[in-house]
Design a protein around this motif. Structure first.
Motif: not given
Length: 277
Positions: A49-59
């Motif tokens: 969940x932390x991995x996915x949340x971190x990736x989602x914040x990157x653009x």
């Protein structure tokens, strides 16, 4: 450095946009961050969940102004060139929020001069991260002559929010950490140049004898020989003869042997692992 800083800020909960003049490098950085996060999941240091949340914040942002649009904190991590940093942060002044912190990751250039050049000295500050940013705890906050107290306080709060332990230093050439770090690295290179010991044994002396987590030559490879040379040249000009760059360092930079990023420096690097030459 930019890639590592982006991983740190995104993991701490901040939406983070990455920009580079070469868009392919941004794509590569996002891929590398995902790979690093996967390793952390595999080691049990973060969950999925932390991995996915971190990736989602990157653009990725293909345009510099778009990357800075409305941002509360802008951190540049371009090469140690005052003109280049000035050009970038002048765009940030116009595009970012009116109260945005305008931060440089420079390890030696003047924050005071940079603030004057971009016309926003009160908001210009040094945020000097250490390599690799997701691992290294220290964040050196550099206060320029024109940096406001409010900006320093905001930088301290930001450092703590991203899990770093900050120190605040005055804007002097090389600040605190770079002056100490490069002088040790330069002496290690001179020792190698004069045949005192091998690169491995010089590094082992500092790792085992002084409890340094990484020897000065391997660290120079990690930072980049070109980066270390630029810092030494700047400090030699600003501070004095003790910072004259070793001949071997200059020769290796001319030969394109810049360390980990080119696959060879004082060590050979394969798949991110240093091997003795």
């Amino acid at each position: 450095m930019g890639q590592g800083i982006a991983q740190v800020t995104a993991a701490a909960g901040f939406p983070t946009r990455l920009h580079d003049i070469d868009s392919a490098r941004v794509t590569q950085s996002l891929t590398s961050i995902r790979a690093q996060l996967e390793k952390l999941v595999g080691k049990g240091k973060i969950d999925a969940a932390a991995r996915d949340a971190t990736i989602a914040r990157l653009s990725a942002a293909s345009d510099l102004a778009q990357a800075c649009d409305g941002a509360g904190v802008v951190i540049e991590a371009v090469p140690e060139d005052m003109g280049l940093k000035t050009e970038l942060l002048r765009v940030a002044v116009k595009a970012a929020a009116s109260n945005a912190l305008l931060a440089s990751n420079t390890s030696s250039l003047s924050i005071t001069e940079l603030g004057v050049r971009i016309g926003a000295p009160e908001r210009t500050i040094g945020l000097h991260f250490f390599n690799p940013p997701p691992v290294m705890e220290l964040l050196e906050i550099v206060r320029g002559l024109g940096t406001s107290e409010a900006s320093v306080e905001r930088a301290l709060a930001f450092a703590k929010a991203i899990g770093k332990s900050p120190i605040v230093v005055r804007d002097t050439p090389g600040f605190a950490s770079s002056r100490l770090g490069v002088i040790l690295g330069a002496e290690a290179i001179r020792m190698l140049e004069s045949g005192v010991a091998s690169a491995v044994d010089i590094d082992r002396a500092m790792e085992l004898g002084y409890r340094h987590p990484m020897g000065p030559l391997k660290l120079t490879d990690l930072v980049g020989l070109d980066v270390r040379l630029a810092i030494l040249d700047h400090l030699h000009k600003e501070v004095g003869e003790q910072f004259r760059a070793p001949t071997l360092l200059r020769q290796m930079v001319r030969a394109g042997k810049l360390g980990k990023k080119t696959g060879e420096g004082f060590y050979r690097w394969k798949d991110g692992v240093a091997e003795p030459k």
